[in-house]
Design an enzyme around this catalytic site. Structure first.
Site, PDB file in Angstrom:
ATOM      1  CB  SER A 138      -0.861  -0.173   1.104  1.00 52.77           C
ATOM      2  OG  SER A 138      -1.412   0.956   1.418  1.00 52.77           O
ATOM      3  CE1 TYR A 151      -4.016  -2.614   5.276  1.00 54.13           C
ATOM      4  CE2 TYR A 151      -3.467   0.288   4.871  1.00 54.13           C
ATOM      5  CZ  TYR A 151      -4.103  -1.429   4.622  1.00 54.13           C
ATOM      6  OH  TYR A 151      -4.422  -1.933   3.373  1.00 54.13           O
TER       7      TYR A 151
END
Length: 261
Positions: A138, A151
């Site tokens: 990501s 995350y």
């Protein structure tokens, strides 16, 4: 022998689109996720549309037994030539609002499972001197904000892990790619604590565009693909700065700001 692509997190979103696109390229599929009904529906649809074989496996990759089941298949099924490590989860909320067990489940799914599945399949890739590994990271791999500590850390781990493998297997015919989506219209938002409506208008990519761009990047031989970034020079400048910072740290002495006070 027809080759097989194993895709984790395949029941919806990015994983389901990878399944569609790889089936269109002629791959048989092994679809892994937790939701059996969705997996079976997707498998039946892809088999009917593309004439390929699509198998399913129900496994929770945040749990040791789920990881072990998929590891065994990767080790034993010699037809698997593509692994897409797509399964992941996010909790975009204050660090103290989740328990240790909740944080650990995300960490296990996003990092440990990805590492172990990669370790399970790479020996055969090395033996055959071919195979494709796609790890979904990501853009938060290089941008952590309040509420994304765990995350963002897991996605930074995925990026560095993938790049380390790329260095290690650079002289082989194994393709290893890190894909860094930005905001993408998947179900992860419904479980993360932030809705898509809260994001700036025009900032969310469709899963179809994301996967099509990622596969185009794979075909181009890109080690790192960031689908929404138009100006590739930004990545080149980031890389140059990263390498310069690493090089500057290798001088064996404290910086003067720490000694001249």
């Amino acid at each position: 022998m027809t080759t097989t692509a194993l895709i984790t997190g395949a029941s919806s979103g990015i994983g389901a689109v990878y399944a569609d696109r790889l089936a269109a390229r002629g791959y048989n599929l092994l679809l892994v996720a937790r939701r059996e009904d969705r997996l079976n529906s997707l498998a039946a649809d892809l088999q009917q549309r593309y004439g390929i074989e699509a198998r399913t496996m129900v496994a929770d990759l945040s749990q040791p037994e789920g990881i072990q089941r998929v590891e065994t298949v990767l080790q034993e099924d010699a037809s698997i030539a593509v692994l897409v490590n797509n399964a992941g989860a996010a909790a975009l909320s204050p660090f103290l609002s989740s328990t240790a067990q909740q944080h650990e489940a995300i960490n296990t799914l996003n990092t440990t499972a990805l590492m172990r599945l990669t370790l399970a399949v790479l020996p055969r890739f090395v033996e055959n001197n071919r195979g494709t590994l796609i790890n979904i990271a990501s853009v938060v791999a290089f941008h952590a904000r309040a509420g994304s500590a765990v995350y963002s850390a897991t996605k930074a781990w995925v990026l560095n892990f993938t790049r380390g493998l790329q260095e290690e297997f650079a002289d082989s015919n194994i393709r290893i790619q890190a894909v860094l989506p930005a905001a993408t219209a998947t179900e992860i938002w419904g479980h993360s604590g932030i809705t898509l409506d809260a994001l700036p208008e025009g900032s969310v990519m469709t899963t179809e565009d994301l996967v099509d761009a990622a596969l185009a990047g794979l075909d181009l031989g890109e080690p790192v693909t960031i689908p929404p970034v138009e100006n590739v020079q930004l990545w080149e400048e980031w890389e140059a700065a990263r390498l310069a910072l690493f090089s500057a740290a290798r001088n064996g002495k404290p910086a003067s700001r720490y000694t001249h006070r």
